[in-house]
Motif scaffolding. Structure first.
Motif, PDB file in Angstrom:
ATOM      1  N   GLU A   1      77.664  42.570  17.033  1.00  0.00           N
ATOM      2  CA  GLU A   1      78.216  43.587  16.138  1.00  0.00           C
ATOM      3  C   GLU A   1      77.344  43.737  14.896  1.00  0.00           C
ATOM      4  O   GLU A   1      76.829  42.752  14.363  1.00  0.00           O
ATOM      5  CB  GLU A   1      79.645  43.229  15.720  1.00  0.00           C
ATOM      6  CG  GLU A   1      80.627  43.128  16.854  1.00  0.00           C
ATOM      7  CD  GLU A   1      80.975  44.484  17.471  1.00  0.00           C
ATOM      8  OE1 GLU A   1      80.445  45.515  17.007  1.00  0.00           O
ATOM      9  OE2 GLU A   1      81.785  44.497  18.417  1.00  0.00           O
TER      10      GLU A   1
ATOM     11  N   TYR B   1      76.952  50.655  10.665  1.00  0.00           N
ATOM     12  CA  TYR B   1      77.625  49.367  10.514  1.00  0.00           C
ATOM     13  C   TYR B   1      79.110  49.495  10.865  1.00  0.00           C
ATOM     14  O   TYR B   1      79.652  50.598  11.002  1.00  0.00           O
ATOM     15  CB  TYR B   1      77.503  48.872   9.081  1.00  0.00           C
ATOM     16  CG  TYR B   1      76.122  48.428   8.662  1.00  0.00           C
ATOM     17  CD1 TYR B   1      75.689  47.115   8.864  1.00  0.00           C
ATOM     18  CD2 TYR B   1      75.247  49.320   8.034  1.00  0.00           C
ATOM     19  CE1 TYR B   1      74.425  46.704   8.462  1.00  0.00           C
ATOM     20  CE2 TYR B   1      73.979  48.911   7.627  1.00  0.00           C
ATOM     21  CZ  TYR B   1      73.576  47.617   7.855  1.00  0.00           C
ATOM     22  OH  TYR B   1      72.326  47.207   7.449  1.00  0.00           O
ATOM     23  N   LYS B   2      79.764  48.345  10.954  1.00  0.00           N
ATOM     24  CA  LYS B   2      81.209  48.289  11.151  1.00  0.00           C
ATOM     25  C   LYS B   2      81.818  47.334  10.127  1.00  0.00           C
ATOM     26  O   LYS B   2      81.137  46.413   9.649  1.00  0.00           O
ATOM     27  CB  LYS B   2      81.556  47.787  12.564  1.00  0.00           C
ATOM     28  CG  LYS B   2      81.107  48.704  13.694  1.00  0.00           C
ATOM     29  CD  LYS B   2      81.473  48.103  15.046  1.00  0.00           C
ATOM     30  CE  LYS B   2      81.018  48.987  16.191  1.00  0.00           C
ATOM     31  NZ  LYS B   2      81.368  48.384  17.519  1.00  0.00           N
ATOM     32  N   VAL B   3      83.090  47.548   9.811  1.00  0.00           N
ATOM     33  CA  VAL B   3      83.811  46.616   8.944  1.00  0.00           C
ATOM     34  C   VAL B   3      84.988  46.046   9.735  1.00  0.00           C
ATOM     35  O   VAL B   3      85.617  46.749  10.525  1.00  0.00           O
ATOM     36  CB  VAL B   3      84.284  47.294   7.636  1.00  0.00           C
ATOM     37  CG1 VAL B   3      83.094  47.779   6.822  1.00  0.00           C
ATOM     38  CG2 VAL B   3      85.233  48.455   7.900  1.00  0.00           C
TER      39      VAL B   3
ATOM     40  N   TYR C   1      88.652  51.047   9.375  1.00  0.00           N
ATOM     41  CA  TYR C   1      87.783  52.073   8.801  1.00  0.00           C
ATOM     42  C   TYR C   1      87.532  51.828   7.325  1.00  0.00           C
ATOM     43  O   TYR C   1      86.639  52.426   6.740  1.00  0.00           O
ATOM     44  CB  TYR C   1      88.321  53.491   9.073  1.00  0.00           C
ATOM     45  CG  TYR C   1      89.396  54.014   8.146  1.00  0.00           C
ATOM     46  CD1 TYR C   1      89.053  54.844   7.071  1.00  0.00           C
ATOM     47  CD2 TYR C   1      90.739  53.752   8.374  1.00  0.00           C
ATOM     48  CE1 TYR C   1      90.027  55.369   6.251  1.00  0.00           C
ATOM     49  CE2 TYR C   1      91.718  54.278   7.562  1.00  0.00           C
ATOM     50  CZ  TYR C   1      91.360  55.089   6.502  1.00  0.00           C
ATOM     51  OH  TYR C   1      92.333  55.608   5.681  1.00  0.00           O
TER      52      TYR C   1
ATOM     53  N   ASN D   1      89.864  58.495  17.422  1.00  0.00           N
ATOM     54  CA  ASN D   1      88.646  59.231  17.767  1.00  0.00           C
ATOM     55  C   ASN D   1      88.986  60.548  18.463  1.00  0.00           C
ATOM     56  O   ASN D   1      88.835  60.703  19.665  1.00  0.00           O
ATOM     57  CB  ASN D   1      87.734  58.374  18.647  1.00  0.00           C
ATOM     58  CG  ASN D   1      86.320  58.910  18.684  1.00  0.00           C
ATOM     59  OD1 ASN D   1      85.950  59.757  17.872  1.00  0.00           O
ATOM     60  ND2 ASN D   1      85.544  58.424  19.633  1.00  0.00           N
TER      61      ASN D   1
ATOM     62  N   GLN E   1      79.501  52.885   7.624  1.00  0.00           N
ATOM     63  CA  GLN E   1      79.670  53.335   9.005  1.00  0.00           C
ATOM     64  C   GLN E   1      78.726  54.492   9.341  1.00  0.00           C
ATOM     65  O   GLN E   1      78.273  54.614  10.487  1.00  0.00           O
ATOM     66  CB  GLN E   1      81.133  53.715   9.237  1.00  0.00           C
ATOM     67  CG  GLN E   1      82.047  52.490   9.241  1.00  0.00           C
ATOM     68  CD  GLN E   1      83.512  52.829   9.061  1.00  0.00           C
ATOM     69  OE1 GLN E   1      84.146  53.359   9.972  1.00  0.00           O
ATOM     70  NE2 GLN E   1      84.056  52.534   7.882  1.00  0.00           N
TER      71      GLN E   1
ATOM     72  N   CYS F   1      82.795  51.716   2.515  1.00  0.00           N
ATOM     73  CA  CYS F   1      82.962  51.391   3.937  1.00  0.00           C
ATOM     74  C   CYS F   1      82.583  52.570   4.830  1.00  0.00           C
ATOM     75  O   CYS F   1      81.948  52.395   5.877  1.00  0.00           O
ATOM     76  CB  CYS F   1      84.404  50.963   4.214  1.00  0.00           C
ATOM     77  SG  CYS F   1      84.839  49.333   3.557  1.00  0.00           S
ATOM     78  N   LEU F   2      82.956  53.781   4.428  1.00  0.00           N
ATOM     79  CA  LEU F   2      82.578  54.955   5.206  1.00  0.00           C
ATOM     80  C   LEU F   2      81.065  55.173   5.175  1.00  0.00           C
ATOM     81  O   LEU F   2      80.453  55.544   6.175  1.00  0.00           O
ATOM     82  CB  LEU F   2      83.307  56.193   4.672  1.00  0.00           C
ATOM     83  CG  LEU F   2      84.811  56.245   4.932  1.00  0.00           C
ATOM     84  CD1 LEU F   2      85.433  57.439   4.222  1.00  0.00           C
ATOM     85  CD2 LEU F   2      85.118  56.301   6.431  1.00  0.00           C
TER      86      LEU F   2
ATOM     87  N   TYR G   1      92.841  52.295  11.323  1.00  0.00           N
ATOM     88  CA  TYR G   1      91.633  52.761  11.998  1.00  0.00           C
ATOM     89  C   TYR G   1      91.751  54.269  12.213  1.00  0.00           C
ATOM     90  O   TYR G   1      92.856  54.839  12.189  1.00  0.00           O
ATOM     91  CB  TYR G   1      91.423  52.035  13.333  1.00  0.00           C
ATOM     92  CG  TYR G   1      92.428  52.400  14.406  1.00  0.00           C
ATOM     93  CD1 TYR G   1      92.118  53.343  15.392  1.00  0.00           C
ATOM     94  CD2 TYR G   1      93.691  51.803  14.445  1.00  0.00           C
ATOM     95  CE1 TYR G   1      93.043  53.680  16.374  1.00  0.00           C
ATOM     96  CE2 TYR G   1      94.614  52.140  15.421  1.00  0.00           C
ATOM     97  CZ  TYR G   1      94.283  53.083  16.382  1.00  0.00           C
ATOM     98  OH  TYR G   1      95.199  53.437  17.340  1.00  0.00           O
TER      99      TYR G   1
ATOM    100  N   GLU H   1      88.464  45.974  14.211  1.00  0.00           N
ATOM    101  CA  GLU H   1      87.632  46.892  13.447  1.00  0.00           C
ATOM    102  C   GLU H   1      88.536  47.815  12.638  1.00  0.00           C
ATOM    103  O   GLU H   1      89.559  48.305  13.130  1.00  0.00           O
ATOM    104  CB  GLU H   1      86.745  47.717  14.377  1.00  0.00           C
ATOM    105  CG  GLU H   1      85.785  48.637  13.623  1.00  0.00           C
ATOM    106  CD  GLU H   1      84.917  49.470  14.547  1.00  0.00           C
ATOM    107  OE1 GLU H   1      84.250  50.396  14.040  1.00  0.00           O
ATOM    108  OE2 GLU H   1      84.914  49.208  15.773  1.00  0.00           O
TER     109      GLU H   1
END
Length: 309
Positions: free
Chosen positions: A119, A209-211, A167, A144, A205, A201-202, A141, A165
């Motif tokens: 990851e 990347y991911k949080v 957002y 999608n 992404q 965080c956005l 989250y 995960e």
């Protein structure tokens, strides 16, 4: 798996008129868990007490700001200081956060396990629980939906997995690598307060990347000044000035590149619903309408930073 605290992490606590008893519990616990502790004070009235209480601790450095410059500016001051130290990570805290033993080690172990799984981790945070109800908060989250990702925010609870995960992560208890901060950049100080953690965080992404939230460790957290029931749901109640920042910054994010289109579309009706709920929350309705008026005006004129009206 445990990791040595000594050469890994620098903590950054932003203070603004803190309760010294609560802050002392946090700082004392951190002395056992991190290499260095940075306190960035945002113009507190009790700054002399903060200096008297903590400047004698060898691991602690205090950065004093003469006025409240906002959470993002203060965090950035701490991060820049941390970069001059021989640490690999920083972790940010609010002044009223209380952490359990082994907190940092569990976050480090979680990060390392996620990296080992391939990851691309930007940040790891703990699970949170409401200290009044002792119930865990779900992990948010973005569902999608084709072309409209973010229009619907889903919420997950931990079952079998130790990691979920998200957002975005709440800033307090958020563990980040220095190398990741060098790539993604610092916090957006023009937002002052509210949505600073969301925007970062956005942005992470957008860069691939991911949080993640881990349930290997947890921390109590109260959202808002209080809560009230509305249509069977608990709604956080904030001060009028915080409603100004929340409204203005949510609107400003609509202009930011890379924010999911669905999330932008969702913000307008969500803010309108919060506005209607807020009418019930506040006793000083004249002040309430004034702050909302200025939030709209400042958004339209693209004014950022501290409220100046």
């Amino acid at each position: 798996m445990k990791y040595s605290r000594e050469k890994e992490v620098c903590s950054i606590t932003v203070t603004y008129n803190p309760n010294l008893t609560i802050l002392k519990r946090q700082i004392i616990e951190l002395t056992y868990q991190v290499e260095h502790i940075i306190i960035v004070d945002n113009g507190s009235k009790n700054i002399d007490d903060i200096i008297s209480e903590f400047s004698c601790i060898e691991k602690v450095s205090i950065i004093r700001l003469d006025e409240n410059m906002g959470i993002a500016y203060a965090q950035n001051k701490g991060i820049k200081f941390a970069k001059s130290l021989t640490v690999t990570h920083v972790i940010t805290f609010d002044h009223d956060s209380e952490i359990p033993k082994g907190f940092i080690s569990e976050l480090l172990a979680s990060e390392q396990e996620l990296l080992a799984l391939g990851e691309r981790v930007a940040a790891v945070g703990p699970s949170f629980f409401n200290s009044n109800t002792n119930k865990n908060y779900p992990v948010p989250y973005l569902k999608n939906i084709p072309l409209l990702k973010g229009l619907i925010v889903g919420r997950k609870h931990f079952t079998n997995s130790q990691y979920l995960e998200s957002y975005f992560l709440i800033a307090s208890g958020c563990l980040m690598r220095i190398s990741v901060l060098n790539d993604i950049g610092l916090m957006d100080s023009e937002l002052f307060i509210d949505n600073v953690d969301l925007e970062w965080c956005l942005r992470a992404q957008i860069r691939g990347y991911k949080v993640f939230t881990t349930n290997r460790t947890s921390m109590s957290h109260l959202i808002g000044d209080s809560t009230r029931k509305f249509l069977g749901r608990n709604i956080s109640v904030h001060s009028n000035i915080r409603k100004y920042y929340n409204t203005r910054n949510n609107l400003l994010l609509i202009r930011y590149d890379g924010i999911p289109l669905g999330l932008k579309v969702r913000m307008i009706p969500a803010l309108f619903i919060r506005f209607l709920i807020g009418i019930l929350d506040t006793e000083n309705k004249n002040e309430y309408f004034k702050f909302y008026y200025w939030a709209i005006i400042d958004f339209l004129s693209n004014k950022k930073g501290k409220f100046k009206h």
